[in-house]
Design a protein around this motif. Structure first.
Motif, PDB file in Angstrom:
ATOM      1  N   ALA A  43       0.870  -1.182   0.000  1.00  0.00           N
ATOM      2  CA  ALA A  43       0.000   0.000   0.000  1.00  0.00           C
ATOM      3  C   ALA A  43       0.903   1.227   0.000  1.00  0.00           C
ATOM      4  CB  ALA A  43      -0.898   0.008   1.232  1.00  0.00           C
ATOM      5  N   PRO A  75      -1.482  -1.569   7.040  1.00  0.00           N
ATOM      6  CA  PRO A  75      -2.522  -2.000   6.098  1.00  0.00           C
ATOM      7  C   PRO A  75      -2.749  -3.507   6.202  1.00  0.00           C
ATOM      8  CG  PRO A  75      -0.456  -1.669   4.939  1.00  0.00           C
ATOM      9  CD  PRO A  75      -0.222  -1.271   6.373  1.00  0.00           C
ATOM     10  N   CYS A  78      -4.914  -4.464   0.343  1.00  0.00           N
ATOM     11  CA  CYS A  78      -4.867  -3.340  -0.580  1.00  0.00           C
ATOM     12  C   CYS A  78      -5.320  -3.851  -1.941  1.00  0.00           C
ATOM     13  CB  CYS A  78      -3.460  -2.754  -0.659  1.00  0.00           C
ATOM     14  SG  CYS A  78      -3.423  -1.070  -1.306  1.00  0.00           S
ATOM     15  N   THR A  91      -7.900   0.231   0.605  1.00  0.00           N
ATOM     16  CA  THR A  91      -7.134  -0.517   1.595  1.00  0.00           C
ATOM     17  C   THR A  91      -7.899  -0.531   2.904  1.00  0.00           C
ATOM     18  OG1 THR A  91      -4.967  -0.785   2.664  1.00  0.00           O
ATOM     19  CG2 THR A  91      -5.776   1.448   2.448  1.00  0.00           C
ATOM     20  N   CYS A 134      -1.969   1.264  -4.598  1.00  0.00           N
ATOM     21  CA  CYS A 134      -1.560  -0.086  -4.220  1.00  0.00           C
ATOM     22  C   CYS A 134      -0.653  -0.584  -5.333  1.00  0.00           C
ATOM     23  CB  CYS A 134      -2.762  -1.027  -4.122  1.00  0.00           C
ATOM     24  SG  CYS A 134      -3.905  -0.664  -2.804  1.00  0.00           S
TER      25      CYS A 134
END
Length: 152
Positions: A43, A75, A78, A91, A134
Motif C-alpha cells: 500500500a 494496512p 490493498c 485498503t 496499491c
C-alpha cells in the motif's frame, strides 16, 4: 349517475401483471460486468506533518507496521483493478497513535479510498495520512528480510 369500472378489467389486471412479471424474470439477462479486484502486497500512503508542511510518500507491505511521526500505519489488504478498468484502489488499514506517555492508542480502523482521499483519511492534530495507491512490488525489501523503518 354512478360510474363503475368494468369487471373484466378488474379480473384481467392481476393476470396481466402476473404475465409481465413472469416474462421479466424468465428473460435471460447477461450477468452484470464486475471488475475483478487485484490483491496487492504493498500500500502506498502519503502523510503530511502539519508543523513543517512536509508531505511524505511511503510504501507499506500488507501486515507490516510503519511509523509516520507519532502514527503507526498497518494496512491489512490493498485492492486495485486491472489497468483496463476504471480505477478503484482501496485498503483496509489500522492506525495507532503513540501518545506522549508512550501508550499506543488506536485512532482509526477502516477502509481508505485512493480516489476519495478526504473521505476516510486519518486526521490527527499534527499528522494526516491517506492512501495514494496499491502496487505489487516496492523498491524497499519486504519486512521479513529487513527491519521495519520509520517513514520519516
Amino acid at each position: 349517475m354512478r360510474h363503475r369500472s368494468k369487471p373484466t378489467v378488474r379480473r384481467a389486471l392481476p393476470a396481466l401483471l402476473g404475465a409481465v412479471f413472469a416474462l421479466g424474470t424468465s428473460l435471460a439477462l447477461p450477468p452484470l460486468a464486475s471488475a475483478a479486484r487485484v490483491s496487492n502486497s504493498v500500500a502506498v500512503f502519503s502523510g503530511i506533518d502539519k508543523i513543517t508542511g512536509r508531505i511524505t510518500t511511503f510504501d507499506v507491505y500488507i501486515g507490516e507496521t510503519v511509523q509516520f511521526g507519532a502514527l503507526q500505519v498497518t494496512p491489512r489488504v490493498c485492492y486495485s483493478r486491472d489497468d483496463t478498468e476504471a480505477p478503484k484502489t482501496t485498503t483496509f488499514v489500522e492506525v495507532d497513535e503513540i501518545t506522549l506517555d508512550r501508550k499506543i492508542r488506536r485512532i482509526f480502523t477502516g477502509w481508505m479510498f485512493a480516489d476519495s482521499p478526504g473521505l476516510n483519511a486519518v486526521e490527527h492534530p499534527v499528522y494526516d495520512v491517506w492512501l495514494k495507491d496499491c502496487k505489487a512490488k516496492s523498491d524497499l525489501p519486504p519486512p521479513d528480510t529487513a527491519q521495519a523503518k520509520p517513514a520519516q
